[in-house]
Design a protein around this motif. Structure first.
Motif, PDB file in Angstrom:
ATOM      1  N   THR A 247      29.954  33.585   0.077  1.00  0.00           N
ATOM      2  CA  THR A 247      31.047  34.522  -0.194  1.00  0.00           C
ATOM      3  C   THR A 247      31.316  34.605  -1.688  1.00  0.00           C
ATOM      4  OG1 THR A 247      32.854  32.917  -0.036  1.00  0.00           O
ATOM      5  CG2 THR A 247      32.115  33.926   2.015  1.00  0.00           C
ATOM      6  N   SER A 248      31.652  35.800  -2.132  1.00  0.00           N
ATOM      7  CA  SER A 248      31.944  35.983  -3.553  1.00  0.00           C
ATOM      8  C   SER A 248      33.150  35.149  -3.964  1.00  0.00           C
ATOM      9  CB  SER A 248      32.173  37.460  -3.861  1.00  0.00           C
ATOM     10  OG  SER A 248      33.198  38.001  -3.048  1.00  0.00           O
ATOM     11  N   ARG A 249      34.165  35.089  -3.109  1.00  0.00           N
ATOM     12  CA  ARG A 249      35.342  34.290  -3.446  1.00  0.00           C
ATOM     13  C   ARG A 249      34.985  32.813  -3.566  1.00  0.00           C
ATOM     14  NH1 ARG A 249      40.730  33.195   0.294  1.00  0.00           N
ATOM     15  NH2 ARG A 249      41.632  31.630  -1.106  1.00  0.00           N
TER      16      ARG A 249
ATOM     17  N   TYR B 284      28.468  37.989   0.193  1.00  0.00           N
ATOM     18  CA  TYR B 284      29.418  38.769   0.993  1.00  0.00           C
ATOM     19  C   TYR B 284      30.686  38.954   0.174  1.00  0.00           C
ATOM     20  CZ  TYR B 284      33.405  39.318   4.161  1.00  0.00           C
ATOM     21  OH  TYR B 284      34.571  39.746   4.751  1.00  0.00           O
ATOM     22  N   GLY B 285      31.263  40.145   0.227  1.00  0.00           N
ATOM     23  CA  GLY B 285      32.536  40.368  -0.432  1.00  0.00           C
ATOM     24  C   GLY B 285      33.132  41.701  -0.028  1.00  0.00           C
TER      25      GLY B 285
ATOM     26  N   ALA C  32      36.002  40.749  -7.341  1.00  0.00           N
ATOM     27  CA  ALA C  32      35.457  39.439  -6.994  1.00  0.00           C
ATOM     28  C   ALA C  32      33.935  39.471  -6.922  1.00  0.00           C
ATOM     29  CB  ALA C  32      36.046  38.967  -5.669  1.00  0.00           C
ATOM     30  N   MET C  33      33.391  40.553  -6.376  1.00  0.00           N
ATOM     31  CA  MET C  33      31.939  40.661  -6.290  1.00  0.00           C
ATOM     32  C   MET C  33      31.319  40.720  -7.677  1.00  0.00           C
ATOM     33  SD  MET C  33      29.217  40.718  -4.488  1.00  0.00           S
ATOM     34  CE  MET C  33      29.768  40.975  -2.797  1.00  0.00           C
TER      35      MET C  33
ATOM     36  N   SER D 238      31.816  29.950   2.869  1.00  0.00           N
ATOM     37  CA  SER D 238      30.550  30.656   3.019  1.00  0.00           C
ATOM     38  C   SER D 238      29.898  30.300   4.351  1.00  0.00           C
ATOM     39  CB  SER D 238      29.629  30.301   1.865  1.00  0.00           C
ATOM     40  OG  SER D 238      30.209  30.711   0.636  1.00  0.00           O
TER      41      SER D 238
ATOM     42  N   ASP E   2      35.953  42.814  -2.128  1.00  0.00           N
ATOM     43  CA  ASP E   2      36.683  43.175  -3.346  1.00  0.00           C
ATOM     44  C   ASP E   2      35.688  43.414  -4.474  1.00  0.00           C
ATOM     45  OD1 ASP E   2      38.197  43.325  -5.658  1.00  0.00           O
ATOM     46  OD2 ASP E   2      39.489  41.644  -5.142  1.00  0.00           O
TER      47      ASP E   2
ATOM     48  N   GLU F  92      39.139  38.647   1.413  1.00  0.00           N
ATOM     49  CA  GLU F  92      38.104  37.778   0.848  1.00  0.00           C
ATOM     50  C   GLU F  92      38.112  36.417   1.514  1.00  0.00           C
ATOM     51  OE1 GLU F  92      35.682  38.208  -1.866  1.00  0.00           O
ATOM     52  OE2 GLU F  92      36.041  40.212  -1.070  1.00  0.00           O
TER      53      GLU F  92
END
Length: 382
Positions: A52-54, A81-82, A87-88, A380, A84, A376
Protein backbone atom coordinates in the motif's frame (compact mmCIF):
# COMPACT_ATOMS: atom_id res chain seq x y z
CA UNK A 1 5.90 -20.91 -38.73
CA UNK A 2 7.23 -22.10 -35.38
CA UNK A 3 5.97 -20.98 -31.99
CA UNK A 4 9.18 -19.04 -31.36
CA UNK A 5 8.57 -16.89 -34.46
CA UNK A 6 4.88 -16.37 -33.66
CA UNK A 7 5.38 -15.03 -30.13
CA UNK A 8 7.41 -11.95 -29.34
CA UNK A 9 9.42 -11.18 -26.20
CA UNK A 10 7.68 -8.97 -23.66
CA UNK A 11 9.17 -5.53 -23.07
CA UNK A 12 8.26 -3.40 -20.04
CA UNK A 13 10.30 -0.22 -20.15
CA UNK A 14 13.96 -1.23 -20.49
CA UNK A 15 13.32 -4.80 -19.32
CA UNK A 16 12.75 -7.67 -21.73
CA UNK A 17 11.66 -11.26 -21.11
CA UNK A 18 11.93 -13.74 -23.97
CA UNK A 19 8.94 -15.50 -22.40
CA UNK A 20 5.92 -13.12 -22.42
CA UNK A 21 4.67 -14.13 -18.98
CA UNK A 22 4.00 -12.24 -15.73
CA UNK A 23 3.38 -13.76 -12.30
CA UNK A 24 0.34 -11.98 -10.86
CA UNK A 25 0.74 -10.48 -7.39
CA UNK A 26 -1.14 -12.65 -4.89
CA UNK A 27 -1.51 -11.72 -1.23
CA UNK A 28 0.17 -14.22 1.04
CA UNK A 29 1.66 -16.08 -1.94
CA UNK A 30 4.10 -14.12 -4.09
CA UNK A 31 6.73 -13.42 -1.47
CA UNK A 32 10.45 -13.57 -2.26
CA UNK A 33 10.64 -17.32 -1.63
CA UNK A 34 7.81 -18.22 -3.97
CA UNK A 35 9.01 -15.82 -6.65
CA UNK A 36 12.48 -17.38 -6.56
CA UNK A 37 10.98 -20.86 -6.87
CA UNK A 38 9.01 -19.77 -9.94
CA UNK A 39 12.01 -17.98 -11.48
CA UNK A 40 13.99 -21.21 -11.17
CA UNK A 41 11.41 -22.85 -13.44
CA UNK A 42 11.26 -20.34 -16.30
CA UNK A 43 11.67 -16.77 -17.49
CA UNK A 44 9.17 -13.97 -16.98
CA UNK A 45 8.32 -10.98 -14.81
CA UNK A 46 7.65 -11.90 -11.18
CA UNK A 47 5.69 -9.37 -9.13
CA UNK A 48 5.69 -9.14 -5.33
CA UNK A 49 2.64 -9.02 -3.08
CA UNK A 50 0.62 -5.81 -3.07
CA UNK A 51 2.17 -2.93 -1.12
CA UNK A 52 0.00 0.00 0.00
CA UNK A 53 1.15 3.51 -0.76
CA UNK A 54 0.25 4.63 2.76
CA UNK A 55 2.23 1.78 4.31
CA UNK A 56 5.26 2.74 2.26
CA UNK A 57 5.00 6.45 3.01
CA UNK A 58 4.47 5.90 6.74
CA UNK A 59 7.25 3.29 6.89
CA UNK A 60 4.92 0.62 8.22
CA UNK A 61 7.14 -2.23 9.55
CA UNK A 62 5.08 -4.96 7.85
CA UNK A 63 5.26 -3.12 4.54
CA UNK A 64 9.00 -2.70 4.83
CA UNK A 65 9.45 -6.41 5.56
CA UNK A 66 7.41 -7.27 2.48
CA UNK A 67 9.73 -5.22 0.25
CA UNK A 68 12.19 -8.08 0.00
CA UNK A 69 13.85 -9.13 -3.22
CA UNK A 70 16.55 -11.72 -3.84
CA UNK A 71 19.96 -10.33 -4.74
CA UNK A 72 19.71 -11.84 -8.22
CA UNK A 73 16.09 -10.82 -8.85
CA UNK A 74 15.78 -8.61 -11.92
CA UNK A 75 13.70 -6.73 -12.57
CA UNK A 76 12.40 -6.18 -9.05
CA UNK A 77 8.69 -5.74 -9.69
CA UNK A 78 6.52 -4.17 -6.99
CA UNK A 79 2.75 -3.77 -7.00
CA UNK A 80 1.36 -0.65 -5.33
CA UNK A 81 -2.19 0.03 -4.16
CA UNK A 82 -3.57 3.48 -3.41
CA UNK A 83 -6.66 5.67 -3.61
CA UNK A 84 -5.04 9.07 -2.99
CA UNK A 85 -2.96 10.66 -5.79
CA UNK A 86 -0.79 12.53 -3.26
CA UNK A 87 0.03 9.39 -1.29
CA UNK A 88 0.67 7.43 -4.47
CA UNK A 89 3.00 10.07 -5.80
CA UNK A 90 4.96 10.17 -2.54
CA UNK A 91 5.16 6.37 -2.42
CA UNK A 92 6.49 6.06 -5.97
CA UNK A 93 9.01 8.82 -5.29
CA UNK A 94 10.27 6.82 -2.29
CA UNK A 95 10.59 3.73 -4.49
CA UNK A 96 12.59 5.70 -7.05
CA UNK A 97 14.79 7.66 -4.63
CA UNK A 98 15.58 4.68 -2.39
CA UNK A 99 15.98 2.23 -5.25
CA UNK A 100 13.40 -0.14 -3.78
CA UNK A 101 12.21 -1.61 -7.10
CA UNK A 102 12.84 -1.50 -10.86
CA UNK A 103 9.20 -1.67 -11.98
CA UNK A 104 5.97 -0.49 -10.36
CA UNK A 105 2.63 -2.12 -11.16
CA UNK A 106 -0.55 -0.44 -9.91
CA UNK A 107 -3.47 -2.43 -8.51
CA UNK A 108 -6.85 -1.50 -9.99
CA UNK A 109 -8.15 -5.06 -10.16
CA UNK A 110 -8.61 -6.37 -6.62
CA UNK A 111 -12.30 -7.31 -6.05
CA UNK A 112 -12.24 -8.15 -2.32
CA UNK A 113 -14.72 -6.17 -0.19
CA UNK A 114 -12.16 -4.70 2.23
CA UNK A 115 -10.55 -3.00 -0.79
CA UNK A 116 -13.58 -2.00 -2.88
CA UNK A 117 -15.52 -0.62 0.09
CA UNK A 118 -12.77 2.00 0.34
CA UNK A 119 -13.00 2.79 -3.36
CA UNK A 120 -9.82 0.93 -4.19
CA UNK A 121 -8.87 -1.90 -6.51
CA UNK A 122 -11.48 -2.75 -9.13
CA UNK A 123 -13.82 -0.02 -7.86
CA UNK A 124 -11.47 2.85 -8.60
CA UNK A 125 -11.48 3.10 -12.44
CA UNK A 126 -15.18 4.05 -12.26
CA UNK A 127 -13.98 7.37 -10.83
CA UNK A 128 -12.21 8.12 -14.09
CA UNK A 129 -10.66 11.47 -13.19
CA UNK A 130 -9.46 10.21 -9.80
CA UNK A 131 -8.03 7.12 -11.50
CA UNK A 132 -6.24 9.30 -14.04
CA UNK A 133 -4.82 11.53 -11.31
CA UNK A 134 -3.45 8.55 -9.39
CA UNK A 135 -1.76 7.08 -12.47
CA UNK A 136 -0.31 10.46 -13.44
CA UNK A 137 1.05 10.94 -9.92
CA UNK A 138 2.79 7.58 -10.12
CA UNK A 139 4.29 8.14 -13.56
CA UNK A 140 5.36 11.69 -12.76
CA UNK A 141 7.30 10.55 -9.68
CA UNK A 142 8.75 7.33 -11.09
CA UNK A 143 11.69 8.82 -12.93
CA UNK A 144 13.09 6.10 -15.19
CA UNK A 145 11.09 3.32 -13.50
CA UNK A 146 8.37 1.92 -15.79
CA UNK A 147 4.84 2.02 -14.37
CA UNK A 148 2.14 -0.43 -15.43
CA UNK A 149 -1.51 -0.90 -14.45
CA UNK A 150 -3.63 -4.00 -13.87
CA UNK A 151 -7.41 -3.72 -13.93
CA UNK A 152 -10.67 -5.62 -14.43
CA UNK A 153 -13.41 -5.18 -17.02
CA UNK A 154 -15.38 -3.04 -14.61
CA UNK A 155 -17.50 -3.11 -11.48
CA UNK A 156 -20.23 -5.30 -12.99
CA UNK A 157 -21.85 -6.04 -16.34
CA UNK A 158 -23.57 -2.64 -16.33
CA UNK A 159 -20.42 -0.65 -15.55
CA UNK A 160 -17.50 -1.52 -17.82
CA UNK A 161 -14.56 0.81 -17.30
CA UNK A 162 -11.53 -0.91 -18.82
CA UNK A 163 -11.37 0.78 -22.23
CA UNK A 164 -11.65 4.31 -20.87
CA UNK A 165 -9.26 3.52 -18.02
CA UNK A 166 -6.66 2.00 -20.34
CA UNK A 167 -6.72 5.00 -22.65
CA UNK A 168 -6.32 7.37 -19.70
CA UNK A 169 -3.46 5.27 -18.32
CA UNK A 170 -1.69 5.23 -21.68
CA UNK A 171 -2.17 8.99 -21.93
CA UNK A 172 -0.54 9.33 -18.50
CA UNK A 173 2.51 7.41 -19.72
CA UNK A 174 2.24 3.83 -18.48
CA UNK A 175 4.49 1.18 -20.03
CA UNK A 176 1.88 -1.62 -20.23
CA UNK A 177 -1.71 -2.46 -19.37
CA UNK A 178 -2.99 -5.78 -17.98
CA UNK A 179 -6.62 -6.88 -17.93
CA UNK A 180 -8.17 -9.57 -15.78
CA UNK A 181 -11.09 -10.36 -18.03
CA UNK A 182 -13.73 -10.53 -15.30
CA UNK A 183 -15.75 -7.86 -13.55
CA UNK A 184 -15.36 -7.17 -9.85
CA UNK A 185 -18.81 -8.68 -9.32
CA UNK A 186 -17.63 -11.97 -10.82
CA UNK A 187 -14.68 -12.12 -8.43
CA UNK A 188 -13.01 -15.39 -9.52
CA UNK A 189 -16.15 -17.25 -10.59
CA UNK A 190 -17.39 -18.18 -14.02
CA UNK A 191 -15.32 -17.80 -17.16
CA UNK A 192 -13.02 -14.95 -18.11
CA UNK A 193 -14.20 -13.01 -21.16
CA UNK A 194 -11.13 -13.09 -23.37
CA UNK A 195 -12.95 -11.05 -26.03
CA UNK A 196 -12.50 -8.04 -23.74
CA UNK A 197 -8.73 -8.53 -23.94
CA UNK A 198 -8.98 -8.48 -27.74
CA UNK A 199 -11.01 -5.26 -27.65
CA UNK A 200 -8.43 -3.71 -25.33
CA UNK A 201 -5.60 -4.72 -27.64
CA UNK A 202 -7.40 -2.99 -30.51
CA UNK A 203 -8.03 0.15 -28.44
CA UNK A 204 -4.47 0.69 -27.20
CA UNK A 205 -1.54 1.86 -29.37
CA UNK A 206 0.44 -1.07 -30.73
CA UNK A 207 3.64 -0.01 -28.96
CA UNK A 208 2.00 -0.39 -25.52
CA UNK A 209 1.94 -4.06 -24.42
CA UNK A 210 -1.46 -5.44 -23.46
CA UNK A 211 -1.40 -8.41 -21.10
CA UNK A 212 -4.24 -10.86 -20.61
CA UNK A 213 -5.22 -12.42 -17.29
CA UNK A 214 -7.88 -14.97 -16.40
CA UNK A 215 -8.21 -18.75 -16.81
CA UNK A 216 -4.60 -19.44 -17.76
CA UNK A 217 -4.10 -22.83 -16.10
CA UNK A 218 -1.78 -24.43 -18.66
CA UNK A 219 0.65 -23.62 -21.44
CA UNK A 220 -2.10 -24.43 -23.95
CA UNK A 221 -4.34 -21.85 -22.29
CA UNK A 222 -1.61 -19.23 -22.57
CA UNK A 223 -1.00 -19.84 -26.26
CA UNK A 224 -4.75 -19.86 -26.91
CA UNK A 225 -5.20 -16.52 -25.14
CA UNK A 226 -2.47 -14.85 -27.20
CA UNK A 227 -3.70 -16.40 -30.44
CA UNK A 228 -7.35 -15.43 -29.88
CA UNK A 229 -6.84 -11.94 -28.50
CA UNK A 230 -3.59 -10.69 -30.03
CA UNK A 231 -2.35 -9.72 -26.56
CA UNK A 232 1.37 -9.37 -25.98
CA UNK A 233 1.65 -11.69 -22.99
CA UNK A 234 -0.21 -13.46 -20.23
CA UNK A 235 -0.53 -12.88 -16.50
CA UNK A 236 -0.66 -16.06 -14.43
CA UNK A 237 -2.23 -16.16 -10.98
CA UNK A 238 -4.12 -19.12 -9.53
CA UNK A 239 -2.84 -21.46 -12.25
CA UNK A 240 0.58 -21.73 -10.63
CA UNK A 241 -0.64 -22.54 -7.10
CA UNK A 242 1.00 -25.84 -6.26
CA UNK A 243 2.39 -25.92 -9.82
CA UNK A 244 5.37 -23.56 -10.09
CA UNK A 245 6.68 -25.75 -12.93
CA UNK A 246 3.94 -24.13 -15.03
CA UNK A 247 6.48 -21.39 -15.78
CA UNK A 248 8.80 -24.01 -17.30
CA UNK A 249 5.91 -25.24 -19.44
CA UNK A 250 5.19 -21.66 -20.54
CA UNK A 251 8.80 -20.99 -21.44
CA UNK A 252 8.91 -24.12 -23.56
CA UNK A 253 5.57 -23.43 -25.24
CA UNK A 254 6.36 -19.85 -26.22
CA UNK A 255 9.78 -20.95 -27.53
CA UNK A 256 8.20 -23.70 -29.65
CA UNK A 257 9.80 -26.55 -27.69
CA UNK A 258 8.02 -29.72 -26.51
CA UNK A 259 6.57 -29.37 -23.03
CA UNK A 260 8.29 -31.26 -20.22
CA UNK A 261 6.58 -34.40 -18.99
CA UNK A 262 4.22 -33.79 -16.04
CA UNK A 263 6.04 -34.47 -12.77
CA UNK A 264 5.79 -37.65 -10.74
CA UNK A 265 4.92 -37.35 -7.08
CA UNK A 266 8.65 -37.77 -6.37
CA UNK A 267 9.38 -34.66 -8.42
CA UNK A 268 6.48 -32.82 -6.80
CA UNK A 269 7.90 -33.78 -3.39
CA UNK A 270 11.29 -32.33 -4.36
CA UNK A 271 9.62 -29.09 -5.42
CA UNK A 272 7.69 -28.95 -2.14
CA UNK A 273 10.95 -29.42 -0.24
CA UNK A 274 12.59 -26.59 -2.19
CA UNK A 275 9.57 -24.34 -1.63
CA UNK A 276 9.60 -25.00 2.11
CA UNK A 277 13.33 -24.27 2.31
CA UNK A 278 12.89 -20.96 0.49
CA UNK A 279 10.00 -19.92 2.73
CA UNK A 280 12.06 -20.72 5.83
CA UNK A 281 14.99 -18.72 4.45
CA UNK A 282 12.76 -15.75 3.61
CA UNK A 283 10.37 -15.70 6.57
CA UNK A 284 12.13 -17.26 9.55
CA UNK A 285 13.09 -14.97 12.42
CA UNK A 286 14.58 -15.60 15.85
CA UNK A 287 11.27 -14.56 17.37
CA UNK A 288 9.25 -16.84 15.05
CA UNK A 289 11.44 -19.70 13.76
CA UNK A 290 8.52 -21.71 12.29
CA UNK A 291 6.81 -18.89 10.39
CA UNK A 292 8.04 -20.06 6.99
CA UNK A 293 7.02 -23.69 7.39
CA UNK A 294 3.63 -22.65 8.75
CA UNK A 295 3.17 -20.58 5.60
CA UNK A 296 4.00 -23.70 3.59
CA UNK A 297 0.98 -25.55 5.03
CA UNK A 298 -1.51 -23.84 2.71
CA UNK A 299 0.56 -24.75 -0.34
CA UNK A 300 0.61 -28.48 0.45
CA UNK A 301 -3.02 -29.06 -0.53
CA UNK A 302 -2.43 -27.37 -3.89
CA UNK A 303 0.66 -29.48 -4.58
CA UNK A 304 -1.12 -32.73 -3.72
CA UNK A 305 -4.41 -32.00 -5.50
CA UNK A 306 -5.59 -35.16 -7.24
CA UNK A 307 -3.03 -37.49 -5.63
CA UNK A 308 -4.50 -40.29 -3.45
CA UNK A 309 -2.91 -39.16 -0.20
CA UNK A 310 -5.57 -40.03 2.36
CA UNK A 311 -7.32 -37.82 4.92
CA UNK A 312 -5.05 -38.60 7.89
CA UNK A 313 -1.84 -37.75 6.01
CA UNK A 314 -3.44 -34.59 4.65
CA UNK A 315 -4.44 -33.61 8.18
CA UNK A 316 -0.91 -34.13 9.48
CA UNK A 317 0.57 -32.23 6.55
CA UNK A 318 -1.65 -29.32 7.52
CA UNK A 319 0.12 -29.21 10.89
CA UNK A 320 3.78 -29.51 9.87
CA UNK A 321 6.35 -27.53 11.86
CA UNK A 322 9.56 -28.41 10.02
CA UNK A 323 10.90 -29.30 6.59
CA UNK A 324 11.96 -32.68 7.99
CA UNK A 325 8.39 -33.37 9.06
CA UNK A 326 7.16 -32.47 5.58
CA UNK A 327 9.72 -34.78 3.98
CA UNK A 328 8.91 -37.65 6.33
CA UNK A 329 5.18 -37.54 5.66
CA UNK A 330 5.52 -37.24 1.90
CA UNK A 331 8.21 -39.93 1.65
CA UNK A 332 5.74 -42.50 3.03
CA UNK A 333 3.57 -42.07 -0.10
CA UNK A 334 3.93 -43.87 -3.42
CA UNK A 335 6.36 -41.43 -4.98
CA UNK A 336 6.28 -43.10 -8.39
CA UNK A 337 2.73 -41.94 -9.01
CA UNK A 338 2.25 -39.97 -12.21
CA UNK A 339 0.73 -36.52 -12.10
CA UNK A 340 -3.07 -37.02 -12.03
CA UNK A 341 -5.00 -35.52 -14.98
CA UNK A 342 -7.75 -34.40 -12.57
CA UNK A 343 -5.23 -32.04 -10.96
CA UNK A 344 -5.20 -29.91 -14.12
CA UNK A 345 -7.53 -26.97 -14.57
CA UNK A 346 -8.80 -24.34 -12.12
CA UNK A 347 -7.41 -24.17 -8.62
CA UNK A 348 -7.37 -21.72 -5.76
CA UNK A 349 -10.26 -19.49 -4.84
CA UNK A 350 -13.25 -19.37 -7.16
CA UNK A 351 -16.32 -18.64 -5.05
CA UNK A 352 -19.49 -17.09 -6.35
CA UNK A 353 -20.34 -13.75 -7.97
CA UNK A 354 -21.81 -11.12 -5.70
CA UNK A 355 -22.62 -7.48 -5.19
CA UNK A 356 -19.56 -5.24 -5.10
CA UNK A 357 -19.24 -3.37 -1.81
CA UNK A 358 -18.59 0.31 -2.57
CA UNK A 359 -18.31 3.55 -0.59
CA UNK A 360 -21.59 5.37 -0.07
CA UNK A 361 -22.63 7.40 -3.16
CA UNK A 362 -19.61 6.03 -5.09
CA UNK A 363 -21.64 5.63 -8.29
CA UNK A 364 -23.26 9.09 -8.18
CA UNK A 365 -20.61 10.97 -10.16
CA UNK A 366 -17.83 9.24 -12.11
CA UNK A 367 -16.00 12.57 -12.50
CA UNK A 368 -15.77 13.23 -8.76
CA UNK A 369 -12.11 13.34 -7.67
CA UNK A 370 -12.80 13.29 -3.93
CA UNK A 371 -10.74 10.69 -2.09
CA UNK A 372 -13.06 8.68 0.18
CA UNK A 373 -12.55 9.28 3.88
CA UNK A 374 -10.30 6.62 5.35
CA UNK A 375 -9.65 5.09 1.95
CA UNK A 376 -5.92 4.60 2.30
CA UNK A 377 -5.05 1.27 3.92
CA UNK A 378 -1.95 1.19 6.12
CA UNK A 379 -1.26 -2.52 5.95
CA UNK A 380 -0.02 -4.20 2.81
CA UNK A 381 -0.72 -7.60 1.34
CA UNK A 382 -4.21 -7.23 -0.13
Amino acid sequence: MTASTRYRPLRIGPFVSETPVVLAPMAGITNAGFRRLCREQGAGFYVCEMITSRGLVEKNPLTRRMIAFSDDESPRSMQLYGVDPVAMGRAVRIVAEEGLADHVDMNFGCPVPKVTRKGGGAALPYKRRLFEAIVMAAVDNAGSIPVTVKMRIGIDDGRHTYLDAAQRAVGAGVAAVALHARTAAQRYSGTADWSAIARLRDAVPAEIPVLGNGDVFSAADALAMVDRTGCDGVVVGRGCLGRPWLFGDLEAAFAGRPLPEPPTLRQVAATMHRHAELLEEHMRTDADPTKGIRDMRKHVAWYLKGFPVGPEVRRRLGLINSVDELDELVSALDLDQRFPPEADGPRGRQGSPGRVVLPEHWLDDPDDVTVPLGAEMENSGG
